[in-house]
Each structure stands twice: as structure tokens, then as C-alpha cells.
Design an enzyme around this catalytic site. Structure first.
Site, short mmCIF file in Angstrom:
data_model
loop_
_atom_site.label_atom_id
_atom_site.label_comp_id
_atom_site.label_asym_id
_atom_site.label_seq_id
_atom_site.Cartn_x
_atom_site.Cartn_y
_atom_site.Cartn_z
N HIS A 283 -52.23 -31.18 -1.31
CA HIS A 283 -51.07 -31.44 -1.90
C HIS A 283 -51.19 -31.09 -3.04
O HIS A 283 -50.15 -30.53 -3.79
CB HIS A 283 -51.19 -33.04 -1.67
CG HIS A 283 -50.08 -33.71 -2.31
ND1 HIS A 283 -48.98 -34.02 -1.73
CD2 HIS A 283 -49.92 -34.20 -3.70
CE1 HIS A 283 -48.08 -34.62 -2.72
NE2 HIS A 283 -48.55 -34.65 -3.69
N GLU A 284 -52.09 -31.41 -4.05
CA GLU A 284 -52.16 -31.02 -5.59
C GLU A 284 -52.15 -29.54 -5.58
O GLU A 284 -51.61 -29.02 -6.68
CB GLU A 284 -53.54 -31.58 -6.14
CG GLU A 284 -53.31 -32.95 -6.37
CD GLU A 284 -51.97 -33.76 -6.98
OE1 GLU A 284 -51.30 -33.19 -7.53
OE2 GLU A 284 -51.82 -35.01 -6.63
N HIS B 258 -48.79 -28.28 -5.50
CA HIS B 258 -48.05 -28.55 -6.63
C HIS B 258 -48.21 -27.56 -7.84
O HIS B 258 -47.43 -27.18 -8.52
CB HIS B 258 -48.15 -30.08 -7.36
CG HIS B 258 -47.57 -31.12 -6.86
ND1 HIS B 258 -46.32 -31.38 -6.46
CD2 HIS B 258 -48.09 -32.48 -6.38
CE1 HIS B 258 -45.88 -32.52 -5.91
NE2 HIS B 258 -47.02 -33.18 -5.71
N HIS C 167 -42.52 -32.66 -4.61
CA HIS C 167 -42.61 -33.73 -3.24
C HIS C 167 -41.66 -33.39 -2.45
O HIS C 167 -40.51 -32.88 -2.55
CB HIS C 167 -42.51 -35.13 -3.86
CG HIS C 167 -43.75 -35.52 -4.56
ND1 HIS C 167 -43.61 -36.20 -5.84
CD2 HIS C 167 -45.14 -35.58 -4.16
CE1 HIS C 167 -44.93 -36.67 -6.08
NE2 HIS C 167 -45.76 -36.14 -5.27
N CYS C 168 -41.90 -33.75 -1.04
CA CYS C 168 -41.22 -33.38 -0.01
C CYS C 168 -40.56 -34.72 0.77
O CYS C 168 -41.25 -35.61 0.75
CB CYS C 168 -41.84 -32.59 1.06
SG CYS C 168 -40.91 -32.41 2.60
N CYS D 2 -45.05 -34.30 5.97
CA CYS D 2 -45.61 -33.18 5.27
C CYS D 2 -46.43 -33.42 4.16
O CYS D 2 -46.57 -34.48 3.79
CB CYS D 2 -44.32 -32.62 4.55
SG CYS D 2 -44.80 -31.06 3.58
N CYS E 171 -44.66 -28.93 6.18
CA CYS E 171 -43.35 -28.79 7.20
C CYS E 171 -42.89 -27.45 6.92
O CYS E 171 -43.30 -26.69 6.25
CB CYS E 171 -42.32 -29.67 6.69
SG CYS E 171 -41.43 -29.46 5.09
N CYS F 172 -41.35 -26.65 3.34
CA CYS F 172 -42.28 -26.30 2.07
C CYS F 172 -43.34 -25.04 2.60
O CYS F 172 -43.51 -24.45 1.64
CB CYS F 172 -43.40 -27.61 2.00
SG CYS F 172 -42.52 -29.07 1.43
#
Length: 175
Positions: free
Chosen positions: A126-127, A130, A136-137, A142, A161, A164
Site C-alpha cells: 500500500h505505502e 502511494h 487511495h482507491c 484493492c 484492483c 490501480c
């Protein structure tokens, strides 16, 4: 590059580097351990300000490295939130995650190493997402969906997803 911060176990950094190398199809080496910046600690909260940790990572990032992910076992916060699983700075190419609240024992539950590793990888992906420019989704499945709780992290897992994943292909690669 994965950089262990403070007293986080070496095993966590090694496992995270291997998982991120696979997810992003790139090299993800391990950097030297760094101390957490003392000025980032808020003694009243017993937490470290994640943006101060990011600033330190930016200052120490080697010139030949495009992205650094710091991993710590100290609790992080980011106002106005009570805590943060992590934070990233896209422009600086740095991110940080805390594994503290990803552990079942933090909540008084028995140790669950498999669940801990899955959560650590999810938050690491996640990070890094970014740091590579993804936002953010809205899709709760996701990896880029915002996690307000551990159940959010557990529900989404470490997969992107389709939207993304498509955006990720347009981002600079992590090496």
C-alpha cells in the site's frame, strides 16, 4: 530499498523486501538499519510522528535509489489520526510502515505469525503504491483502499484492483 528503523526484527525487513520484489517485479534490497529520529517521538503519546520519519528517510536516501520504504516496530501517528499504519511521500520517493499494530499481541490476542506477515506485506505494498503515485482507491478489495482498522487491511489483502494495476504501469518503476 527496505530500511529497518529502530529495533524492528531483521526478519521482517528481509520478508518484506522479498514480497515487494515479487509484487512489483523489481529489486528490493535491504539498506542499513537507521535509528528513529529522537525529535519524532511524542512522549505524551508514546508514538512517533510519521512525517518526521519520512523527512529523515528523505535526507538519508542514497542518490542511486529511487524509493525507500522504512519499516519500524514503533507506533506511528499522523494528525489528525490517532495512529497510522504508514505514510508515504510520492515526491520524495519515501514511505514508512509500522508493524506494531499489525501484530495480534498488540491487542492482547495470541501471536499469529502468518496473519502478521500478510498484514505487513499488505501495508508495505500500500505505502509503496502511494510512493509510486497511486492514490487511495474506493474498491474495498484493492490494496490501495484506505485502512482505518485491521479488518480493513485483512479484507483488502495485497492485490491491486484492475484500475490501480493499470495506473501502476504508468508509474515510475521501483528499483
Amino acid at each position: 530499498m527496505i530500511v529497518p528503523l529502530g529495533t524492528v526484527e531483521d526478519e521482517a525487513a528481509v520478508e518484506l523486501a522479498a514480497a515487494l520484489a515479487e509484487v512489483f517485479s523489481c529489486r528490493a534490497g535491504r539498506g542499513d538499519r537507521l535509528p528513529l529520529p529522537a525529535h519524532a517521538l511524542n512522549p505524551a503519546r508514546g508514538q512517533y510522528l510519521s512525517s518526521a520519519v519520512l523527512a529523515m528517510l528523505q535526507q538519508t536516501k542514497p542518490g542511486n535509489v529511487s524509493l525507500v520504504l522504512g519499516v519500524t516496530d514503533c507506533d506511528l501517528y499522523l494528525p489528525p489520526l490517532n495512529f497510522a499504519f504508514g505514510e508515504a511521500d510520492h515526491k520524495g520517493g519515501v514511505a514508512v510502515i509500522s508493524v506494531t499494530r499489525l501484530r495480534e499481541e498488540f491487542y492482547g490476542h495470541p501471536v499469529n505469525d502468518e496473519l502478521f506477515r500478510r498484514r505487513m506485506i499488505t501495508e508495505g505494498v500500500h505505502e509503496v503504491g502511494h510512493a509510486l503515485g497511486l492514490d487511495h482507491c474506493p474498491d474495498p478489495g484493492c490494496v490501495m483502499h484506505f485502512s482505518n482498522t485491521l479488518s480493513d487491511t485483512d479484507r483488502k489483502g495485497a492485490d491491486f484492483c484492475a484500475n490501480c494495476r493499470k495506473q501502476l504501469h504508468g508509474c515510475r518503476r521501483w528499483e
